[in-house]
Design a protein around this motif. Structure first.
Motif, mmCIF file in Angstrom:
data_model
loop_
_atom_site.group_PDB
_atom_site.id
_atom_site.type_symbol
_atom_site.label_atom_id
_atom_site.label_comp_id
_atom_site.label_asym_id
_atom_site.label_seq_id
_atom_site.Cartn_x
_atom_site.Cartn_y
_atom_site.Cartn_z
ATOM 1 N N ASN A 46 0.823 -1.161 0.065
ATOM 2 C CA ASN A 46 0.135 -0.016 0.101
ATOM 3 C C ASN A 46 0.579 1.286 -0.012
ATOM 4 O O ASN A 46 0.499 2.181 -0.724
ATOM 5 N N MET A 49 2.375 1.629 -3.310
ATOM 6 C CA MET A 49 1.614 2.033 -4.513
ATOM 7 C C MET A 49 0.902 3.519 -4.536
ATOM 8 O O MET A 49 0.961 4.196 -5.239
ATOM 9 N N GLU A 50 0.970 3.841 -3.110
ATOM 10 C CA GLU A 50 0.761 5.439 -2.667
ATOM 11 C C GLU A 50 1.846 6.353 -3.310
ATOM 12 O O GLU A 50 1.549 7.435 -3.753
ATOM 13 N N ASN A 52 4.117 5.457 -5.471
ATOM 14 C CA ASN A 52 4.137 5.247 -6.928
ATOM 15 C C ASN A 52 2.889 5.044 -7.841
ATOM 16 O O ASN A 52 2.871 3.722 -7.919
ATOM 17 N N PRO A 53 2.243 5.996 -8.097
ATOM 18 C CA PRO A 53 0.905 5.688 -8.482
ATOM 19 C C PRO A 53 0.886 4.881 -9.954
ATOM 20 O O PRO A 53 2.065 5.030 -10.621
ATOM 21 N N GLY A 54 -0.289 4.304 -10.180
ATOM 22 C CA GLY A 54 -0.286 3.610 -11.249
ATOM 23 C C GLY A 54 -0.032 2.132 -11.376
ATOM 24 O O GLY A 54 -0.118 1.172 -12.411
ATOM 25 N N TRP A 65 3.738 -2.277 -12.900
ATOM 26 C CA TRP A 65 3.316 -1.082 -13.597
ATOM 27 C C TRP A 65 3.534 -1.254 -15.146
ATOM 28 O O TRP A 65 4.231 -2.389 -15.783
#
Length: 163
Positions: A46, A49-50, A52-54, A65
């Motif tokens: 989590n 991902m927060e 490093n969006p996408g 990604w």
């Protein structure tokens, strides 16, 4: 002998174990030991991902990604290796020396791939047949990794490129 087997059977039953029927050998249940819970891994996923969006979570310890062209795999705590290593045709960046620890796999040859999602870069594996991987800090070339080789580094790597 029968009393001994009866005592062993009683002890095994009390411990939740089973005796194999035709032999006096204890059959232990299959137990997998891990010091990292999926909850701890999910918290790390989590966070990644927060920041490093996408990304898309594709396994309990994995984020990808760009339709799977870049895959981050967490290593279980107290093990040094992310599962399966660097596959043929990929180039991989590891957080530990000697291709150990958290890993990012790259399956396409691109320039300036950020590796800052890793806490550090300590080794790079080039499992391609004929590509050259370079590691950079900003515009500074730090090292070159030729096809079929591994290099360790203590430099601060921020991007890798493939050519």
């Amino acid at each position: 002998m029968k009393k001994v087997l009866t005592a062993i059977s009683s002890l095994a039953a009390a411990l939740g174990l089973a005796l194999l029927p035709s032999t006096p050998v204890l059959a232990l249940p299959h137990i997998t030991f891990s010091t990292t819970t999926h909850t701890e891994s999910q918290q790390e996923i989590n966070r990644i991902m927060e920041m490093n969006p996408g990304g898309v979570q594709t396994a309990w310890n994995e984020v990808s990604w760009d339709n799977g062209e870049i895959v981050l795999t967490l290593a279980e705590r107290n093990t040094r290796s992310a599962q399966f290593g660097c596959g043929s045709g990929l180039y991989c960046v590891y957080a530990e020396p000697a291709a150990q620890g958290m890993r990012i796999n790259f399956s396409t040859c691109k320039k300036n791939n950020s590796v800052t999602v890793l806490p550090s870069v300590r080794s790079i594996v080039n499992a391609t047949a004929n590509r050259t991987i370079t590691a950079h800090n900003g515009n500074s070339l730090l090292l070159t990794v030729f096809a079929g080789s591994l290099k360790n580094t203590t430099s601060k790597v921020t991007t890798v490129s493939c050519s």
